[in-house]
Design an enzyme around this catalytic site. Structure first.
Site, PDB file in Angstrom:
ATOM      1  N   TYR A   1       0.959  -1.503   0.076  1.00 31.19           N
ATOM      2  CA  TYR A   1       0.104  -0.453   0.533  1.00 31.19           C
ATOM      3  C   TYR A   1       0.508   1.130  -0.007  1.00 31.19           C
ATOM      4  O   TYR A   1       1.636   0.954   1.221  1.00 31.19           O
ATOM      5  CB  TYR A   1      -0.627   0.374   1.538  1.00 31.19           C
ATOM      6  CG  TYR A   1      -2.224  -0.868   1.557  1.00 31.19           C
ATOM      7  CD1 TYR A   1      -2.288  -1.905   0.187  1.00 31.19           C
ATOM      8  CD2 TYR A   1      -2.777  -1.249   2.346  1.00 31.19           C
ATOM      9  CE1 TYR A   1      -3.214  -2.646   0.624  1.00 31.19           C
ATOM     10  CE2 TYR A   1      -3.502  -2.031   2.610  1.00 31.19           C
ATOM     11  CZ  TYR A   1      -3.860  -3.097   1.483  1.00 31.19           C
ATOM     12  OH  TYR A   1      -5.087  -3.672   1.576  1.00 31.19           O
TER      13      TYR A   1
ATOM     14  N   PHE B   1     -14.437  -4.093   0.380  1.00 29.99           N
ATOM     15  CA  PHE B   1     -15.663  -3.428  -0.499  1.00 29.99           C
ATOM     16  C   PHE B   1     -16.651  -3.063   0.566  1.00 29.99           C
ATOM     17  O   PHE B   1     -18.281  -3.849  -0.038  1.00 29.99           O
ATOM     18  CB  PHE B   1     -15.651  -4.231  -1.559  1.00 29.99           C
ATOM     19  CG  PHE B   1     -14.742  -3.526  -2.685  1.00 29.99           C
ATOM     20  CD1 PHE B   1     -13.444  -2.113  -2.831  1.00 29.99           C
ATOM     21  CD2 PHE B   1     -14.350  -4.108  -3.695  1.00 29.99           C
ATOM     22  CE1 PHE B   1     -12.605  -1.831  -3.361  1.00 29.99           C
ATOM     23  CE2 PHE B   1     -13.981  -3.585  -4.820  1.00 29.99           C
ATOM     24  CZ  PHE B   1     -12.412  -2.653  -4.682  1.00 29.99           C
TER      25      PHE B   1
END
Length: 311
Positions: free
Chosen positions: A70, A225
């Site tokens: 990330y 999500f």
């Protein structure tokens, strides 16, 4: 000062656990955690990123999801700067991808066993840890995003073998899986799995059977999500009329209703919504206080699963 003997309902700092307590392997954590991927968007304002993480700790978040890939290492660097040992935050990282600057996607597969091992070593160095408490093996079998091909199409058993070896060596505390199929999870159960991270939300419930298997096996279910996605072609929870009606009736936001449904739907669910906004962080944590009555829950349960239409 941290509490000497915190109850299961409180973090090491004495703050009430966000969303109440949940289990992730052998660890008791806040059911509302934080997904750190979006911190990479604050690359120009480290102070804001650190302040966001400190606020998360104050709000009772003690479960943070991260990865060395990330922000090409920036996110783990920020976590190391912001978090203190006495915060008692459980860091969950993942391997199976690496940054791809200038490529068509932010990440590229890194599925070979030697790459998984290198990923764990990179996490250990970046986070300043002797052991990463939980590491997710990000398979590329299902869900939106990358798929493996060529030399990245690696046998699952070979990947599990290196993950088990690193656990035996003490480099990782527990093994999780991400973007895995139901058959893949069944195949991995003998290895001992602490959590599963798959794309899942009120409007995308194709993995319901996997969630139920996780519940039966006492495996934490950590949906990514959780509100659907802004990716074109993927449905959004906050667009659903039933969600918007519930939010209006409860005086909450549609996002809070979507997160609250996940917590109510299965007791092994842990949430890791991400944000770069303290205001949104506070709203996400407050979703853990939303009460859904039976009628509201029935209306939300009746929302059909929406198939992705990504071409």
């Amino acid at each position: 000062m941290p509490s000497a003997n915190p109850s299961p309902d409180a973090t090491a700092t004495g703050a009430p656990r966000a969303g109440g307590p949940g289990l992730l392997g052998a660890h008791t954590v806040s059911r509302v955690g934080y997904g750190a991927m979006q911190l990479a968007r604050l690359h120009g304002d480290r102070g804001a990123a650190v302040a966001l993480l400190r606020r998360a700790v104050e709000l009772g978040v003690d479960h943070i999801d991260t990865a060395q890939f990330y922000g090409s290492g920036l996110v783990n660097d920020l976590l190391r700067e912001a978090l203190r040992p006495e915060d008692g935050v459980l860091l969950v990282s993942k391997v199976g991808a690496e940054p791809d600057p200038g490529g068509p996607h932010p990440f590229r597969p890194a599925q070979r066993p030697e790459q998984l091992r290198a990923g764990v070593e990179d996490n250990l160095r970046a986070l300043g840890l002797d052991q990463v408490p939980v590491v997710n093996l990000r398979r590329l079998d299902t869900g939106p995003g990358l798929r493996a091909s060529g030399d990245q199409d690696v046998d699952f058993d070979d990947q599990l073998a290196v993950m088990i070896a690193m656990r035996d060596e003490g480099k990782i505390g527990a093994i999780g899986l991400s973007s895995v199929t139901l058959d893949g999870l069944r195949r991995a159960l003998p290895a001992g799995i602490a959590c599963v991270q798959n794309a899942y939300s009120l409007v995308a419930r194709e993995d319901e059977d996997m969630l139920r298997l996780c519940l039966a096996e006492e495996i934490a279910w950590v949906p990514y999500f959780p509100l659907g996605s802004a990716i074109p072609g993927l449905p959004k929870v906050t667009d659903e009329p039933a969600v918007r009606a519930a939010a209006q009736a409860l005086g909450r936001t549609p996002a809070q209703v979507g997160l609250a449904w996940l917590l109510r739907h299965a007791p092994n669910t842990l949430l890791i919504p991400g944000t770069t906004s303290i205001e949104h962080l506070e709203a996400n944590v407050a979703a853990g206080t939303v009460t859904l009555d039976d009628a509201t829950l029935d209306a939300l349960d009746a929302v059909p699963t929406r198939r992705a239409t990504i071409g």
